[in-house]
Design an enzyme around this catalytic site. Sequence first.
Site, PDB file in Angstrom:
ATOM      1  N   SER A 182       0.819  -1.200   0.000  1.00  0.00           N
ATOM      2  CA  SER A 182       0.000   0.000   0.000  1.00  0.00           C
ATOM      3  C   SER A 182       0.864   1.266   0.000  1.00  0.00           C
ATOM      4  O   SER A 182       1.718   1.435  -0.865  1.00  0.00           O
ATOM      5  CB  SER A 182      -0.959  -0.037   1.192  1.00  0.00           C
ATOM      6  N   MET A 183       0.672   2.172   0.977  1.00  0.00           N
ATOM      7  CA  MET A 183       1.478   3.388   1.010  1.00  0.00           C
ATOM      8  C   MET A 183       2.941   3.081   1.259  1.00  0.00           C
ATOM      9  O   MET A 183       3.829   3.885   0.926  1.00  0.00           O
ATOM     10  CB  MET A 183       0.953   4.351   2.074  1.00  0.00           C
ATOM     11  N   ASP A 345      -8.917  -2.842  -5.941  1.00  0.00           N
ATOM     12  CA  ASP A 345      -8.780  -3.919  -4.949  1.00  0.00           C
ATOM     13  C   ASP A 345      -9.633  -3.670  -3.704  1.00  0.00           C
ATOM     14  O   ASP A 345      -9.420  -4.258  -2.654  1.00  0.00           O
ATOM     15  CB  ASP A 345      -7.314  -4.112  -4.559  1.00  0.00           C
ATOM     16  N   HIS A 371      -7.352  -5.497  -1.040  1.00  0.00           N
ATOM     17  CA  HIS A 371      -6.144  -4.712  -0.803  1.00  0.00           C
ATOM     18  C   HIS A 371      -5.189  -5.373   0.198  1.00  0.00           C
ATOM     19  O   HIS A 371      -4.011  -5.575  -0.094  1.00  0.00           O
ATOM     20  CB  HIS A 371      -6.556  -3.324  -0.315  1.00  0.00           C
TER      21      HIS A 371
END
Length: 394
Positions: A182-183, A345, A371
């Site tokens: 993710s980030m 996602d 995700h």
Amino acid sequence: MIFRLVVGAVIIGGSIAAISPIVELPGTGGTQLEAKLDKPSSPHWYCAKTADWYTLWLDAKQLVPGAVECWCDNVQLIYDEEKDVFSNQEGVSVRVPDWGQTTAFESLSPSLLLEGATHYFSKFNDALEDAGYSRGSSIRGAPYDFRYAPPSMESFETELKALVEETYAANDNTPVTMVSHSMGCYHALYFLQQQSQEWKDTYVHAWVPISPAIGGTVNEMKLFATGSSEGIPGVSSNTVRGEQRSYESNAWLLPDAATYGDDVLVSTTDRNYTASDLDAFFTDIDFAVGTKIRARVADLTGSLATASPGVPVYCYYGTGVDTEAFYEYSGSFDDEPVVTMGDGDGTVNLKSLELCKGFSEEVKAFPGETHSGLLDSSELQALVVSVATIAASN
């Protein structure tokens, strides 16, 4: 590829090959945070003003109606526009536990009662250990305060570089595989771009971005406009809006204009907003300072379409899951909008996920995987181990 893993090595066709040690970077909201309070004031009489170190994130009892307002006041950041710096609220100290380890993001909560329900990297790392890895030695972690973005995180970049070098040395000078989610993928890309090619050639075997959010997400638009209660029963989106707006990292995760192009992301009775209209959007939601905050982070990695990490990249993400793509407001931004779904996602939109195609050796989409759920996929776990296998020299 058919292989059998042994401790620290892999048997491939009768030859022994090393397995690259792994350094992991979690995503936003993925790292536990601890706080200490000595505040001059609080929003309610029942909100504590003093406390020794305790779990700030994630502790479910702090997120119930009433208590969540105390939590918001403790966790939100203060932006000093004149000095252009972010800081904690006065009297609040925040720390990230267990640098170099994965314990702070194996699950979102340290509580044994919530460990299973909030698991994050735990099953992923269990699979790595089944494949011959070991937490704390060949699996290392880079937890961080996810409220901030790189302009406020110089020490993190320095410590991450040292962690990679330390992990390399502790594993017989074997180059490291960076695994991010993710980030964390945004952080990994930024970090790699700051390093010399010579350093990357020496210390980094590969980078594996999982569910990358490097083009931003449309759901950040609602977060800034209305807030996002994340489904917490009895908590309104407006209650957490100020806290969510205060994070420097949320400005970083806003949709990238080049990635989303002319897509209308938000519509009102007066106008439409694309990712190129953020300045007007911030003004209209009564958060004009957002323009200055966004400017701090908008171009940290340069053009995402032509990004060059300088290491082999193997990118994996889920698709085919309903993902918020467009918000229609018929009244105030305080009200919940009508939501239109698109592909992605469940958290990150497909346009953002697919950006890694421009700089990856291998890209694989996992239809139906969410995700964070992708981390639990046995197929994904096997692919990561395969990527981290360094072929035997002849």
